[in-house]
Write a protein that holds these residues in place. Structure first.
Motif, short mmCIF file in Angstrom:
data_model
loop_
_atom_site.label_atom_id
_atom_site.label_comp_id
_atom_site.label_asym_id
_atom_site.label_seq_id
_atom_site.Cartn_x
_atom_site.Cartn_y
_atom_site.Cartn_z
N ILE A 178 45.61 31.15 22.89
CA ILE A 178 45.04 32.01 23.94
C ILE A 178 43.52 32.10 23.80
O ILE A 178 42.78 32.00 24.79
CB ILE A 178 45.68 33.41 23.87
CG1 ILE A 178 47.10 33.36 24.42
CG2 ILE A 178 44.85 34.43 24.64
CD1 ILE A 178 47.88 34.64 24.23
N TYR A 215 40.82 30.64 26.58
CA TYR A 215 39.78 31.46 27.21
C TYR A 215 38.41 30.80 27.07
O TYR A 215 37.68 30.67 28.07
CB TYR A 215 39.75 32.86 26.59
CG TYR A 215 38.61 33.69 27.13
CD1 TYR A 215 38.69 34.28 28.37
CD2 TYR A 215 37.43 33.84 26.39
CE1 TYR A 215 37.63 35.01 28.89
CE2 TYR A 215 36.36 34.58 26.89
CZ TYR A 215 36.47 35.16 28.15
OH TYR A 215 35.42 35.86 28.66
N ILE A 224 35.91 29.39 30.19
CA ILE A 224 34.61 29.97 30.56
C ILE A 224 33.46 29.00 30.30
O ILE A 224 32.34 29.23 30.78
CB ILE A 224 34.34 31.30 29.81
CG1 ILE A 224 34.22 31.06 28.30
CG2 ILE A 224 35.39 32.33 30.13
CD1 ILE A 224 33.72 32.29 27.54
N LYS A 236 34.84 34.34 34.30
CA LYS A 236 35.32 35.08 33.13
C LYS A 236 36.52 35.95 33.48
O LYS A 236 37.48 36.05 32.71
CB LYS A 236 34.20 35.95 32.56
CG LYS A 236 33.07 35.17 31.89
CD LYS A 236 32.01 36.13 31.35
CE LYS A 236 30.90 35.38 30.62
NZ LYS A 236 29.86 36.32 30.10
N ALA A 262 39.59 33.76 33.80
CA ALA A 262 40.06 33.34 32.47
C ALA A 262 40.75 34.49 31.75
O ALA A 262 41.79 34.31 31.12
CB ALA A 262 38.89 32.82 31.65
N LEU A 263 40.17 35.69 31.87
CA LEU A 263 40.77 36.86 31.24
C LEU A 263 42.15 37.14 31.82
O LEU A 263 43.10 37.42 31.08
CB LEU A 263 39.87 38.09 31.40
CG LEU A 263 40.44 39.40 30.84
CD1 LEU A 263 40.63 39.30 29.33
CD2 LEU A 263 39.54 40.58 31.19
N ILE A 269 44.81 34.79 30.38
CA ILE A 269 45.27 35.08 29.01
C ILE A 269 46.03 36.42 28.95
O ILE A 269 46.90 36.60 28.10
CB ILE A 269 44.12 35.06 27.98
CG1 ILE A 269 43.13 36.19 28.21
CG2 ILE A 269 43.42 33.71 27.99
CD1 ILE A 269 42.14 36.36 27.08
#
Length: 475
Positions: A24, A28, A32, A46, A49-50, A53
């Motif tokens: 994970i 991430y 990014i 971002k 991507a957050l 995860i």
């Protein structure tokens, strides 16, 4: 030997969790550091991507859901997509109060004994007919699920259904009646949960995100005007599907006489039951008249929950209640709200929706609504965490509606919010998992009826929304 085997199993699980955790983190940082796509800001990249995860963490369970939810709230400030105050403010929203109040309502129903009286009475009314017994249990589950969360509604009637099956020697894994009943009860709970905002925390989460992203309010009555007809149409058809796919092997149930005796032994309605009925009636009146008195649903639900603790009522006490509250669910809902709002404000939701739905521009609204409903239904196979679906889909659909110049995003958000209850394909949701543990059905059995019910659900939602929503001024 057993201790060695247990230690080995624990070690394997720990290694798998560690591998997932490392994966994970790597995912991430890879995401990014990729070139930022056209139309997406670095903050949006971002946030996207957050969110990815977050979903992986919730689905795999490598970190307990409650702890992971708190982590992701504060991680927003660390990676720079929202400051701490904003992230926490979006977490501690009125939705949390409603979810907490829903637990109190469900516990009070159980403590009062009214749920047991209702379930016994409905079973007696079946007169020993397996099909009627199935219908009454499904109908009662759906009605109860309209006003309390799906899980306690399912659990309330699961025990009655299980007792009937065991009394009739329905063999685990081979009984058609066992399959129909153990699948039918959670499916009915999911269907009923779509009827009103009080039926599920998911509904309140969707309303909360609609307010924070599009500044649009939907009243309890407006939601119910769409949700209740959907349930009225879908439930009897779902019952028909269950009895068609799994025709009961019994002509008549035995044990009805025993249940009749149990029901008669309850005697007259108790003081506790009367207290619950009065408070619950007051809550329903308050909810359906929200547009008149302007008391928000979370506030009225909280006021109602407090009544159960008052001297002279004393249906609940903190000592016998605090251990029965799903604190992990409350933290999950709060985190989903916070993450969904950040996902929207970063622009990632709009960017994602435009990329996925751009091909629908120019087609009729009914096609777009049907596409949204089908997509929401199918995504359960990949993402069996409904708050995550809501937190991604609501901001995305609001953003897409703004991009194409749609007058109101409700035409897309309401169908999605109804369809998110459709965990009918596989028993991966917390509601069907209650009865899956009984062993009466397999995942294949669940899918046999689930794919037909899913098609029905998509058609009914689309049809009802296209007819009723414009008539009550939502579109």
């Amino acid at each position: 030997m057993q201790s060695e085997t247990k230690a080995s199993t624990v070690g394997i699980v720990t290694r798998k969790r560690a591998i997932w955790l490392i994966a994970i983190v790597v995912i991430y940082f890879v995401l990014i550091n990729l070139p930022t796509p056209n139309g997406l800001s670095l903050v949006g990249q971002k946030a996207l991507a957050l969110m990815l995860i977050v979903v992986i963490t919730w689905v795999t369970g490598i970190i307990p859901i409650g702890i992971a939810s708190l982590l992701f709230v504060f991680l927003q400030s660390v990676i720079g997509i929202a400051d701490v105050g904003t992230a926490v403010g979006n977490f501690a929203n009125p939705t949390l109060l409603f979810v907490l109040s829903s637990f109190f309502l469900a516990i009070a129903l159980d403590v009062s004994g009214l749920n047991n009286r209702i379930s016994l009475k409905l079973t007696v009314l079946s007169g020993g007919s397996p099909k009627k017994a199935l219908f009454y249990l499904m109908a009662a589950t759906a009605v109860l699920s309209m006003v309390i969360s799906d899980v306690p509604a399912c659990a309330a009637f699961y025990s009655i259904g299980l007792a009937l099956l065991r009394k009739n020697n329905c063999k685990v894994g081979s009984s058609n009646l066992g399959k129909a009943m153990m699948i039918g009860i959670p499916v009915a709970s999911l269907i009923g949960g779509a009827a009103t905002p009080a039926g599920s925390s998911l509904n309140v989460l969707a309303l909360s995100l609609m307010k924070s992203t599009a500044n649009i309010d939907i009243t309890f009555l407006q939601w119910a005007a769409i949700g209740i007809p959907i349930v009225i149409i879908a439930l009897p058809l779902t019952w028909k599907i269950m009895t068609f796919v799994f025709p009961p092997e019994l002509e008549r149930l035995i044990g009805i006489e025993d249940i009749q005796k149990d029901y008669q032994a309850l005697g007259h309605i108790s003081a506790k039951e009367i207290k619950f009925i009065v408070i619950f009636a007051l809550l329903l009146i308050t909810w359906f008249t929200e547009s008149i008195h302007k008391i928000p649903l979370p506030a009225s639900a909280t006021f109602g929950a407090v009544l159960f603790f008052l001297p002279g009522i004393d249906l609940l006490s903190w000592e016998n209640t605090k251990h029965r509250i799903g604190w992990d669910i409350i933290l999950l809902i709060g985190a989903a709200s916070s993450l969904g709002t950040a996902f929207w404000k970063s622009g990632a939701a709009t960017w994602m929706a435009n990329g996925a739905l751009s091909w629908t521009q120019g087609v009729s609204l009914v096609v777009v609504v049907l596409v949204v409903v089908i997509f929401t239904t199918l995504i359960h196979l990949l993402l069996p965490v409904n708050p995550a679906i809501i937190s991604i889909m609501v901001p995305a659909l609001v953003g897409y509606a703004a991009t194409i110049g749609m007058g109101s995003p409700l035409a897309l958000v309401i169908p999605m919010a109804q369809a998110v209850h459709s965990a009918f394909l596989l028993p991966l949701d917390s509601v069907p998992l209650i009865t899956y543990a009984s062993g009466y059905y397999t995942m294949v059995d669940f899918f046999k009826s689930g794919w037909i019910i899913s098609i029905l659900w998509c058609i009914v939602i689309t049809a009802v929304i296209m007819v009723i929503a414009p008539a009550i001024g939502l579109f």
